[in-house]
Write a protein that holds these residues in place. Structure first.
Motif, short mmCIF file in Angstrom:
data_model
loop_
_atom_site.label_atom_id
_atom_site.label_comp_id
_atom_site.label_asym_id
_atom_site.label_seq_id
_atom_site.Cartn_x
_atom_site.Cartn_y
_atom_site.Cartn_z
N PHE A 149 -4.31 -9.18 5.05
CA PHE A 149 -5.59 -9.70 5.52
C PHE A 149 -6.41 -8.59 6.15
N CYS A 150 -7.66 -8.56 5.76
CA CYS A 150 -8.64 -7.72 6.41
C CYS A 150 -9.36 -8.59 7.45
N ALA A 151 -9.78 -7.99 8.54
CA ALA A 151 -10.52 -8.72 9.57
C ALA A 151 -11.52 -7.78 10.22
N ILE A 187 -0.26 -6.65 12.94
CA ILE A 187 -1.33 -5.68 12.74
C ILE A 187 -0.77 -4.39 12.17
N MET A 188 -1.54 -3.81 11.26
CA MET A 188 -1.15 -2.53 10.67
C MET A 188 -2.06 -1.42 11.19
N TYR A 222 -9.85 -4.33 10.72
CA TYR A 222 -8.39 -4.35 10.85
C TYR A 222 -7.74 -4.65 9.50
N TRP A 223 -6.50 -4.23 9.39
CA TRP A 223 -5.62 -4.73 8.34
C TRP A 223 -4.39 -5.36 9.00
N TYR A 224 -4.10 -6.60 8.57
CA TYR A 224 -2.91 -7.31 9.01
C TYR A 224 -2.03 -7.59 7.80
N HIS A 264 -16.83 -1.09 5.64
CA HIS A 264 -15.76 -1.08 4.65
C HIS A 264 -14.48 -0.49 5.22
N LEU A 265 -13.37 -1.14 4.90
CA LEU A 265 -12.05 -0.59 5.25
C LEU A 265 -11.11 -0.91 4.11
#
Lengths: 110, 115
Positions: B90-92, B45-46, B33-35, B73-74
């Protein structure tokens, strides 16, 4: 209104108990989480509760869930200065993607 | 042995530039995820990817383009940066959605400042 609501600030004295409250709107919530964010860091999972439980205890942490009122609380016993942080409530409903509250800044005074 | 790592930690750039933020997780999770966290700490959340496929794309300008070369990887690429893009990103990662209890594991964030 927002899906997950929390008060923004809580100030307590060291050694006292802290209670951080959260309300949510999604009645299909399956898991509810508490995360802690320290300055300059990411969110760390503190604890979680499944929606068919009403209480969970983990050392100094007690989570209470009132599913009827959609109310979640986190109690920290014997609060220490190291507990000062932002605490986020999150719920995962039908989509399983957690929705976060705006966070409660806990300030612990010596 | 960092679980979710993102780089850079700080990024200062001028309006109109293009920049990328990288994220890697070594937890074996399928979902990333990307937040975006704004100045008031609101976490929104994006995007979400499951096994390299986009599954959630919230209302985000198309200047933001996520790329997942593999499930560990993201990356997030941002074109034509604007002042309002200043935030902490933030990545999660987590186990696949729908699994019993899939808490998110977060990176330490990338503080983006657009001047």
């Amino acid at each position: 209104g927002e899906d997950v609501e929390q008060s923004l600030f809580l100030s307590v004295r060291e050694g006292d108990s802290s209670v951080i409250n959260c309300t949510y709107t999604d009645s299909s919530s399956t898991y509810l989480y508490w995360y802690k964010q320290e300055p300059g860091a990411g969110l760390q999972l503190l604890t979680y509760i499944f929606s068919n439980m009403d209480m969970k205890q983990d050392q100094r942490l007690t989570v209470l869930l009132n599913k009827k009122d959609k109310h979640l609380s986190l109690r920290i016993a014997d609060t220490q200065t190291g507990d000062s942080a932002i605490y986020f409530c999150a719920e995962a409903g039908g989509s399983y993607i957690p929705t976060f509250g705006r966070g409660t800044s806990l300030i612990v005074h010596p | 042995d960092t679980a979710v790592s993102q780089t850079p930690k700080y990024l200062v750039t001028q309006m109109g530039n293009d920049k990328s933020i990288k994220c890697e997780q070594n937890l074996g999770h399928d979902t990333m995820y990307w937040y975006k966290q704004d100045s008031k700490k609101f976490l929104k959340i994006m995007f979400s990817y499951n096994n390299k496929e986009l599954i959630i794309n919230e209302t985000v300008p198309n200047r933001f383009s996520p790329k997942s070369p593999d499930k560990a990887h993201l990356n997030l690429h941002i074109n034509s940066l604007e002042l309002g893009d200043s935030a902490v990103y933030f990545c999660a990662s987590s186990q696949p959605l729908g699994d019993t209890n899939s808490p998110l594991h977060f990176g330490n964030g990338t503080r983006l400042t657009v001047t």
